[in-house]
Design a protein around this motif. Sequence first.
Motif, PDB file in Angstrom:
ATOM      1  N   UNK A 105     -39.424 -54.441   0.328  1.00 40.50           N
ATOM      2  CA  UNK A 105     -39.681 -54.557   2.431  1.00 40.50           C
ATOM      3  C   UNK A 105     -38.262 -53.932   2.438  1.00 40.50           C
ATOM      4  N   UNK A 106     -36.738 -53.758   2.079  1.00 38.61           N
ATOM      5  CA  UNK A 106     -36.111 -53.026   3.499  1.00 38.61           C
ATOM      6  C   UNK A 106     -36.061 -51.707   2.634  1.00 38.61           C
ATOM      7  N   UNK A 107     -36.720 -51.554   1.505  1.00 39.36           N
ATOM      8  CA  UNK A 107     -36.597 -49.849   1.093  1.00 39.36           C
ATOM      9  C   UNK A 107     -37.802 -49.233   2.268  1.00 39.36           C
ATOM     10  N   UNK A 108     -39.225 -50.088   2.319  1.00 35.69           N
ATOM     11  CA  UNK A 108     -40.029 -49.713   2.780  1.00 35.69           C
ATOM     12  C   UNK A 108     -39.555 -49.222   5.057  1.00 35.69           C
ATOM     13  N   UNK A 109     -38.992 -49.550   5.382  1.00 31.88           N
ATOM     14  CA  UNK A 109     -38.240 -49.716   6.432  1.00 31.88           C
ATOM     15  C   UNK A 109     -36.763 -49.463   6.320  1.00 31.88           C
ATOM     16  N   UNK A 110     -36.406 -48.779   5.289  1.00 28.73           N
ATOM     17  CA  UNK A 110     -35.541 -47.082   5.535  1.00 28.73           C
ATOM     18  C   UNK A 110     -36.141 -46.292   5.656  1.00 28.73           C
ATOM     19  N   UNK A 111     -37.376 -46.211   4.568  1.00 32.09           N
ATOM     20  CA  UNK A 111     -37.533 -45.082   4.730  1.00 32.09           C
ATOM     21  C   UNK A 111     -39.348 -44.289   5.313  1.00 32.09           C
ATOM     22  N   UNK A 112     -39.147 -45.486   6.120  1.00 33.85           N
ATOM     23  CA  UNK A 112     -40.312 -45.232   7.476  1.00 33.85           C
ATOM     24  C   UNK A 112     -41.719 -45.828   7.054  1.00 33.85           C
ATOM     25  N   UNK A 113     -41.570 -46.462   5.965  1.00 36.14           N
ATOM     26  CA  UNK A 113     -42.770 -46.964   5.776  1.00 36.14           C
ATOM     27  C   UNK A 113     -43.064 -48.128   6.524  1.00 36.14           C
ATOM     28  N   UNK A 114     -43.008 -49.209   7.430  1.00 36.86           N
ATOM     29  CA  UNK A 114     -43.173 -49.776   7.664  1.00 36.86           C
ATOM     30  C   UNK A 114     -42.023 -50.724   8.984  1.00 36.86           C
ATOM     31  N   UNK A 115     -42.617 -50.644  10.175  1.00 34.15           N
ATOM     32  CA  UNK A 115     -41.494 -51.180  11.012  1.00 34.15           C
ATOM     33  C   UNK A 115     -41.065 -52.474  11.086  1.00 34.15           C
ATOM     34  N   UNK A 116     -40.625 -51.910  12.313  1.00 37.40           N
ATOM     35  CA  UNK A 116     -39.372 -54.048  12.463  1.00 37.40           C
ATOM     36  C   UNK A 116     -38.912 -53.830  13.476  1.00 37.40           C
ATOM     37  N   UNK A 117     -38.611 -55.500  13.539  1.00 42.83           N
ATOM     38  CA  UNK A 117     -38.453 -55.321  14.841  1.00 42.83           C
ATOM     39  C   UNK A 117     -37.729 -55.973  15.485  1.00 42.83           C
ATOM     40  N   UNK A 118     -36.749 -56.097  14.861  1.00 43.84           N
ATOM     41  CA  UNK A 118     -35.108 -55.907  16.057  1.00 43.84           C
ATOM     42  C   UNK A 118     -34.176 -54.975  14.810  1.00 43.84           C
ATOM     43  N   UNK A 119     -32.721 -54.540  15.268  1.00 42.11           N
ATOM     44  CA  UNK A 119     -31.954 -53.800  14.513  1.00 42.11           C
ATOM     45  C   UNK A 119     -31.755 -51.901  15.168  1.00 42.11           C
ATOM     46  N   UNK A 120     -30.985 -51.792  13.549  1.00 43.86           N
ATOM     47  CA  UNK A 120     -31.636 -50.724  13.391  1.00 43.86           C
ATOM     48  C   UNK A 120     -31.296 -49.955  12.388  1.00 43.86           C
ATOM     49  N   UNK A 121     -31.214 -48.240  12.049  1.00 43.50           N
ATOM     50  CA  UNK A 121     -31.253 -48.022  10.576  1.00 43.50           C
ATOM     51  C   UNK A 121     -31.473 -46.952  10.745  1.00 43.50           C
ATOM     52  N   UNK A 122     -30.565 -45.610   9.592  1.00 46.35           N
ATOM     53  CA  UNK A 122     -30.401 -44.298  10.525  1.00 46.35           C
ATOM     54  C   UNK A 122     -30.312 -43.868   8.458  1.00 46.35           C
ATOM     55  N   UNK A 123     -31.018 -42.813   8.182  1.00 47.58           N
ATOM     56  CA  UNK A 123     -30.959 -42.203   7.107  1.00 47.58           C
ATOM     57  C   UNK A 123     -30.416 -40.683   7.400  1.00 47.58           C
ATOM     58  N   UNK A 124     -29.614 -40.051   6.850  1.00 44.31           N
ATOM     59  CA  UNK A 124     -29.129 -38.395   7.737  1.00 44.31           C
ATOM     60  C   UNK A 124     -29.035 -38.807   8.191  1.00 44.31           C
ATOM     61  N   UNK A 125     -28.162 -39.277   8.705  1.00 47.10           N
ATOM     62  CA  UNK A 125     -27.635 -39.702  10.115  1.00 47.10           C
ATOM     63  C   UNK A 125     -28.628 -39.711  11.427  1.00 47.10           C
ATOM     64  N   UNK A 126     -30.288 -39.473  11.106  1.00 50.19           N
ATOM     65  CA  UNK A 126     -30.703 -39.881  11.751  1.00 50.19           C
ATOM     66  C   UNK A 126     -32.198 -41.327  11.638  1.00 50.19           C
ATOM     67  N   UNK A 127     -32.529 -41.894  12.855  1.00 44.93           N
ATOM     68  CA  UNK A 127     -32.940 -43.117  13.297  1.00 44.93           C
ATOM     69  C   UNK A 127     -34.166 -43.102  12.226  1.00 44.93           C
ATOM     70  N   UNK A 128     -34.340 -43.820  11.257  1.00 41.63           N
ATOM     71  CA  UNK A 128     -35.539 -43.420  10.009  1.00 41.63           C
ATOM     72  C   UNK A 128     -37.189 -43.458  11.263  1.00 41.63           C
ATOM     73  N   UNK A 129     -37.034 -43.791  12.656  1.00 36.73           N
ATOM     74  CA  UNK A 129     -38.700 -43.573  13.045  1.00 36.73           C
ATOM     75  C   UNK A 129     -39.039 -41.965  13.546  1.00 36.73           C
ATOM     76  N   UNK A 130     -37.488 -41.420  13.301  1.00 36.81           N
ATOM     77  CA  UNK A 130     -37.627 -39.878  13.695  1.00 36.81           C
ATOM     78  C   UNK A 130     -37.874 -39.065  12.585  1.00 36.81           C
ATOM     79  N   UNK A 131     -37.917 -39.483  11.746  1.00 32.18           N
ATOM     80  CA  UNK A 131     -38.155 -38.569  10.238  1.00 32.18           C
ATOM     81  C   UNK A 131     -38.671 -37.907  10.468  1.00 32.18           C
ATOM     82  N   UNK A 132     -38.143 -36.539  10.280  1.00 36.29           N
ATOM     83  CA  UNK A 132     -39.216 -35.276  10.436  1.00 36.29           C
ATOM     84  C   UNK A 132     -39.907 -35.045   8.205  1.00 36.29           C
ATOM     85  N   UNK A 133     -40.532 -34.068   8.984  1.00 37.53           N
ATOM     86  CA  UNK A 133     -41.662 -34.048   7.193  1.00 37.53           C
ATOM     87  C   UNK A 133     -40.252 -32.955   6.513  1.00 37.53           C
TER      88      UNK A 133
END
Lengths: 228, 280
Positions: free
Chosen positions: B42-70
């Motif tokens: 579940x955590x991997x899916x959240x971190x890779x933008x495959x799954x939404x989450x209710x609360x908190x912050x997750x960043x990859x490559x210094x970007x919010x995971x919900x804003x990851x581009x192609x």
Amino acid sequence: MKNILIIIKKEIKDTLKNKAVFLQFVIMPVLTLIMENAINVEGMPELYFMKMFSIMFIGMAPLAACAAIISEEKEKNTLRVLMMSNVKPWQYLIGIGVYVWIICMCGAAVMSIGLKGKDVLIYLSVMGVGFAISILIGSCVGIYAKNQMVATSLYMPVFMVLAFLPMLALFNETIKKVSKIFYTQQIRMILDDMSFDGITYQSAIIVSVNTALAIALFFLIFKKKGLE
Amino acid sequence: MIRCKDIHKSFGEKEVLKGISFDIPNGKIFGLLGPSGAGKTTLIKILTGQLDFEKGEAYILNKDVSKLTGEDKADIGIMMDQFGVYERLSCMDNLKIFADIYGIPKSRIIETLALVGLEDAINKAASDLSKGMRVRLQLARVFLNTPSILFLDEPTTGLDPMTQKLIHKIILDKKESGCTIFLTTHNMEEAAKLCDEVALLNEGVIVDSGSPKDICRRYNHQKKILIHLTSGKDMEFTHDGKCAEQICRLMEDGKIETIHSSEPNLETVFLELTGRKLED
């Protein structure tokens, strides 16, 4: 555009090895060629088998192929990998749709071998519209179904209605009345006349309504289920 | 590179992640250890933008995971057990699809297949591959575009020791080349061998984290020394002056065959913290 072409290329390679889908594409054109050349009963309407198999082709191949391809990718989780690789859902769906449409049109071209030159255009145009509507319906099934087994049980009744009702309508007036609300029956009637002038307003409206309903259903299911 | 802050995720009534926080710096291997159902995937899916989450912050490559581009996603490699391969296509054709998507030349496909030891199976259909080969094909797909972050979800589960060893080597090579790796596993030996840092996840909560050695040292309450004598007898000593004298005497008399300190391993630490085994 690049990703759409990649999806089409992938499907071409895969179809050659996927007997279930490959058969859907070749069975009707092959049957048409065989039956039209092998059976010639006195009094039988001209191009009887070609018209009958054309409608079955429209109601079967694009529907089954789209439903099978999309549901298999969902079941095997390869679709998720594509989505994670920056292929957009619309690129994937267009890729599959265009691929199935082109292959079906190739099949239709084979089936049109017995037609006179001027009839080929009307035949291919009408078949093209029929394939497009069936592709939309098949995609709805593929998107809605969780796996291939569910997809098969969903598209079978749809296929029976779309492909067989026009054939049964030849023998029963009540069935013909019901069948008229489906695009496959209207296409059958257009093929019987085989001319652009013979397309009635009623046929055009029914085919348009069928198209609009298929598009609406497609967007509704896509919005609800997505491609995940 | 990867940062999580107070992530919460529920499925219906059940909260599966209850405030997960961690930071993974560049070029490190981070292991998330936990039994099945702990919330790793579940955590991997959240971190890779495959799954939404209710609360908190997750960043990859210094970007919010919900804003990851192609383009960002092209820099992230994900290998999950549930991800499939195209069964009817050959290894080459499987990778060709993704090489075309990323704009990678054909020569790179052959290189990548060689990297995972599948050079002899280039034209073999994926359906004819063994489980280990299939995992290696999935890994090859991940490595194809040289991503800077890798997510590997239990990459060696159910594989034979030889294949496990090969995959471990590939993972360590990737780390050497500067890749940041997020690894989930329930194999504590694998975690201890590969990871710079691990977090122990149980029922959606990180119960402890740190380097595998530090964690084991922290829970080394008993501090025992185990000695196997030349006579075949096993002896157990504690860390005190009296035992030190005894050990010294045994050593002087040449009676010691082997001598070991008995730090706990990640498995026993996890058991102590949660009352559960990692491979439950």
